[in-house]
Design an enzyme around this catalytic site. Structure first.
Site, PDB file in Angstrom:
ATOM      1  N   HIS A   1       0.399  -8.383  -1.246  1.00  0.00           N
ATOM      2  CA  HIS A   1      -0.220  -8.598  -2.565  1.00  0.00           C
ATOM      3  C   HIS A   1       0.505  -7.870  -3.704  1.00  0.00           C
ATOM      4  CE1 HIS A   1      -2.348  -4.964  -1.302  1.00  0.00           C
ATOM      5  NE2 HIS A   1      -3.259  -5.623  -0.616  1.00  0.00           N
TER       6      HIS A   1
ATOM      7  N   HIS B   1       0.858  -1.186   0.000  1.00  0.00           N
ATOM      8  CA  HIS B   1       0.000   0.000   0.000  1.00  0.00           C
ATOM      9  C   HIS B   1       0.895   1.236   0.000  1.00  0.00           C
ATOM     10  CE1 HIS B   1      -4.100  -1.616   0.326  1.00  0.00           C
ATOM     11  NE2 HIS B   1      -3.540  -2.624   0.965  1.00  0.00           N
TER      12      HIS B   1
ATOM     13  N   ASP C   1      -6.739 -12.940   0.059  1.00  0.00           N
ATOM     14  CA  ASP C   1      -7.224 -11.590   0.386  1.00  0.00           C
ATOM     15  C   ASP C   1      -8.744 -11.605   0.472  1.00  0.00           C
ATOM     16  OD1 ASP C   1      -6.993  -8.927   1.076  1.00  0.00           O
ATOM     17  OD2 ASP C   1      -6.746  -8.194  -0.962  1.00  0.00           O
TER      18      ASP C   1
ATOM     19  N   ILE D   1     -11.279  -2.430  -6.220  1.00  0.00           N
ATOM     20  CA  ILE D   1     -11.425  -3.806  -5.751  1.00  0.00           C
ATOM     21  C   ILE D   1     -11.239  -3.849  -4.241  1.00  0.00           C
ATOM     22  CG2 ILE D   1     -10.394  -6.109  -5.819  1.00  0.00           C
ATOM     23  CD1 ILE D   1      -9.796  -5.660  -8.750  1.00  0.00           C
TER      24      ILE D   1
END
Length: 388
Positions: A215, A193, A276, A313
């Protein structure tokens, strides 16, 4: 009572894959893993369509499932979400939270702690709140905070060893102090992030005792060949084996060809398949929650509700067995490699490779039996079939 399973056994050990193998256990530990011809006990007849026998799957990044989300549900919902995933092959599950206030995170730690103590969860992953507001994804921007080592230390102390990993953006304030807090507590530093530049990213990937990438490709800058950035550094570090990169191989977060590319370039020993997943995993389309945010699921894809258009998403709706199956049959990754990323590598990341993630005598009898198409048939946790 002895359980004896016969089929195509994926050991993820030096024994390799056994075309006609046997896995046998009487209690919570595995007794025999080897060829059927070497088994000394009563042997089942060879099945017409041999099942695939795998180690139980390990998911180190999951926000919920079965209609319940770890960031917002009560203890009964937490148990239901964990049971949902276990029944589909995930025998070791880490519960992920999202950016929230200190009071909210303390409450969530208390609620999840019950499921950890009951053996339904392996620990807690704090995804935030020390992340970039410019790559917040499905996090509430109002709950993202600059790096606060004292706050992080309070949360770790409050959790009493239940926090396993924390996602931090390399550019957040006081990054080095945050990394020190995590290293001292033996907590995984997970980087993501972020919009960090290349130099700051390289520095961050050299910190901590274990480092992962939250991710890969998602919530970070795209790969640009004339502008090295966080993703550039992450791909290189994972390729060297300096970090372990999470991969959401669900066909939504990453194209199947991208999943194949990272397996071929980085290798399964440096990748972990994750879901996730959020509350909508295994559920019909509709409205759900992810922390403090409203989520809409259409055609199996979850997005933050945006009345003016298509939202970002917001987690996944696949299970770990779904991700494994897609990785093999759609991305074209060999089963042994895909299973390594679904079992052995996450076990090593968690520091539990002596216990889980492979099939060998003395290891936990966490076993997934699937049909030849990798659809789960039976799940064993500590030697007992999971019926919930």
């Amino acid at each position: 009572m002895t359980t004896t399973l016969r089929g195509r056994v994926v050991t993820l050990t030096e024994a390799g894959e056994l075309a006609d193998g046997v896995v046998s256990f009487t209690g919570p530990r595995l007794d025999y893993i080897g060829p059927a011809t070497g088994f000394g006990g009563a042997l089942p007849d060879p099945p017409e369509h041999p099942p695939i026998i795998l180690p139980g799957l390990i998911d180190v990044h999951c926000h919920g499932g079965g209609g319940f989300g770890f960031p917002e549900t009560d203890p009964e919902g937490v148990a239901a979400a964990a049971s949902f995933h276990r029944g589909r092959g995930t025998t070791t599950l880490v519960a992920s939270l999202v950016s929230a206030t200190e009071a909210e995170l303390r409450d969530r730690i208390d609620v999840l702690g019950e499921a950890i103590d009951d053996g339904l969860l392996a620990g807690i992953h704090l995804e935030g709140p020390f992340i970039s507001e410019h790559r917040c994804g499905a996090h509430d921007p109002g709950r993202i905070l600059p790096g606060d080592p004292a706050l992080l230390q309070r949360l770790i102390d409050h959790a009493g060893g239940r926090i396993i990993s924390v996602t931090v953006a390399p550019e957040t304030a006081n990054f080095d102090a945050l990394a020190d807090v995590l290293a001292d507590a033996n907590v995984i530093l997970s980087l993501g992030h972020t919009v960090a530049d290349y130099e700051r990213s390289v520095h961050a990937m050299r910190r901590g005792w274990r480092v992962s990438i939250t991710h890969l490709f998602n919530a970070m800058p795209e790969l640009v060949h004339r502008d090295a950035n966080f993703l550039t550094a992450a791909m290189a570090a994972a390729g060297r084996g300096d970090v372990v990169a999470e991969v959401i191989g669900d066909g939504v977060h990453l194209a199947d060809g991208t999943v194949r590319m990272v397996f071929d370039t980085i290798g399964p020993d440096n990748l972990v398949l994750i879901t996730d997943a959020m509350a909508a995993a295994g559920q019909p389309d509709g409205r759900y929650q992810l922390g403090s945010l409203d989520v809409v699921v259409r055609e199996g894809i979850s997005r933050i509700y945006d009345p003016e258009g298509e939202g970002v998403i917001a987690g996944g709706t696949a299970t770990a067995s779904d991700v494994l199956r897609r990785t093999v049959f759609h991305a074209g990754v060999e089963l042994d490699a895909a299973a390594t990323a679904a079992c052995a590598t996450p076990a090593r990341l968690l520091g539990m490779a002596a216990e889980i993630g492979a099939l060998a005598p003395g290891m936990r009898a966490d076993v997934l039996v699937t049909d030849p198409h990798l659809n789960p048939v039976t799940v064993y946790k500590d030697g007992a079939p999971w019926n919930s």
